[in-house]
Motif scaffolding. Sequence first.
Motif, PDB file in Angstrom:
ATOM      1  N   LEU A  44      69.298 115.737  10.927  1.00 34.71           N
ATOM      2  CA  LEU A  44      68.359 116.008   9.836  1.00 34.71           C
ATOM      3  C   LEU A  44      67.061 116.629  10.341  1.00 34.71           C
ATOM      4  O   LEU A  44      66.032 116.574   9.680  1.00 34.71           O
ATOM      5  CB  LEU A  44      68.060 114.711   9.075  1.00 34.71           C
ATOM      6  N   ALA A  45      67.107 117.267  11.490  1.00 37.38           N
ATOM      7  CA  ALA A  45      65.910 117.779  12.153  1.00 37.38           C
ATOM      8  C   ALA A  45      65.122 118.794  11.337  1.00 37.38           C
ATOM      9  O   ALA A  45      63.913 118.916  11.508  1.00 37.38           O
ATOM     10  CB  ALA A  45      66.284 118.391  13.501  1.00 37.38           C
ATOM     11  N   SER A  46      65.762 119.502  10.451  1.00 34.17           N
ATOM     12  CA  SER A  46      65.056 120.528   9.676  1.00 34.17           C
ATOM     13  C   SER A  46      64.413 119.967   8.404  1.00 34.17           C
ATOM     14  O   SER A  46      63.676 120.674   7.723  1.00 34.17           O
ATOM     15  CB  SER A  46      66.011 121.664   9.313  1.00 34.17           C
ATOM     16  N   ASN A  47      64.654 118.694   8.099  1.00 37.36           N
ATOM     17  CA  ASN A  47      64.111 118.089   6.885  1.00 37.36           C
ATOM     18  C   ASN A  47      62.628 117.757   7.061  1.00 37.36           C
ATOM     19  O   ASN A  47      62.234 117.170   8.074  1.00 37.36           O
ATOM     20  CB  ASN A  47      64.907 116.834   6.535  1.00 37.36           C
ATOM     21  N   GLU A  48      61.806 118.093   6.085  1.00 40.92           N
ATOM     22  CA  GLU A  48      60.354 117.875   6.174  1.00 40.92           C
ATOM     23  C   GLU A  48      59.974 116.396   6.268  1.00 40.92           C
ATOM     24  O   GLU A  48      59.010 116.048   6.940  1.00 40.92           O
ATOM     25  CB  GLU A  48      59.634 118.534   4.995  1.00 40.92           C
ATOM     26  N   ILE A  49      60.728 115.523   5.602  1.00 38.26           N
ATOM     27  CA  ILE A  49      60.444 114.085   5.693  1.00 38.26           C
ATOM     28  C   ILE A  49      60.666 113.606   7.120  1.00 38.26           C
ATOM     29  O   ILE A  49      59.863 112.846   7.666  1.00 38.26           O
ATOM     30  CB  ILE A  49      61.328 113.280   4.710  1.00 38.26           C
ATOM     31  N   VAL A  50      61.730 114.071   7.739  1.00 40.49           N
ATOM     32  CA  VAL A  50      62.039 113.686   9.118  1.00 40.49           C
ATOM     33  C   VAL A  50      60.960 114.213  10.063  1.00 40.49           C
ATOM     34  O   VAL A  50      60.488 113.486  10.942  1.00 40.49           O
ATOM     35  CB  VAL A  50      63.443 114.190   9.523  1.00 40.49           C
ATOM     36  N   LYS A  51      60.551 115.451   9.880  1.00 38.63           N
ATOM     37  CA  LYS A  51      59.490 116.020  10.728  1.00 38.63           C
ATOM     38  C   LYS A  51      58.187 115.233  10.585  1.00 38.63           C
ATOM     39  O   LYS A  51      57.484 114.986  11.573  1.00 38.63           O
ATOM     40  CB  LYS A  51      59.253 117.485  10.377  1.00 38.63           C
ATOM     41  N   LYS A  52      57.875 114.812   9.365  1.00 39.31           N
ATOM     42  CA  LYS A  52      56.671 114.021   9.123  1.00 39.31           C
ATOM     43  C   LYS A  52      56.784 112.654   9.828  1.00 39.31           C
ATOM     44  O   LYS A  52      55.821 112.175  10.421  1.00 39.31           O
ATOM     45  CB  LYS A  52      56.479 113.846   7.613  1.00 39.31           C
ATOM     46  N   TRP A  53      57.970 112.050   9.791  1.00 39.42           N
ATOM     47  CA  TRP A  53      58.201 110.777  10.471  1.00 39.42           C
ATOM     48  C   TRP A  53      58.034 110.955  11.977  1.00 39.42           C
ATOM     49  O   TRP A  53      57.411 110.125  12.635  1.00 39.42           O
ATOM     50  CB  TRP A  53      59.592 110.232  10.136  1.00 39.42           C
TER      51      TRP A  53
END
Length: 104
Positions: A67-76
């Motif tokens: 899920l590396a491209s997901n913005e929620i994951v990047k924020k986490w």
Amino acid sequence: MQRLAFKMKLNPGQKEAYTKRHNELWPELHALLKENGVSEYSIFLDEETHTLFAFQKVSGAGGSQDLASNEIVKKWWDFMADIMETNPDNSPVSVSLEEVFYME
């Protein structure tokens, strides 16, 4: 259902912060993981080496690591970067582990 395991590294002295942040896991991140087939997710800490061992049960093609491209994951990742060993993009340094034994 596939079982995935990987290890990460916690910075020394950050057990309480890591535990607190995960106990307060953002609802949107929890929902994203569930929507992507993660039905179980456990993380264990070896306090002697600061190694985190993560285990997931996943339906479908991949787990949280996909899920590396997901913005929620990047924020986490940005939120966790100060207490973990990370890559330049703030993703945790993560090493996949091969399953060599399983018993039901």
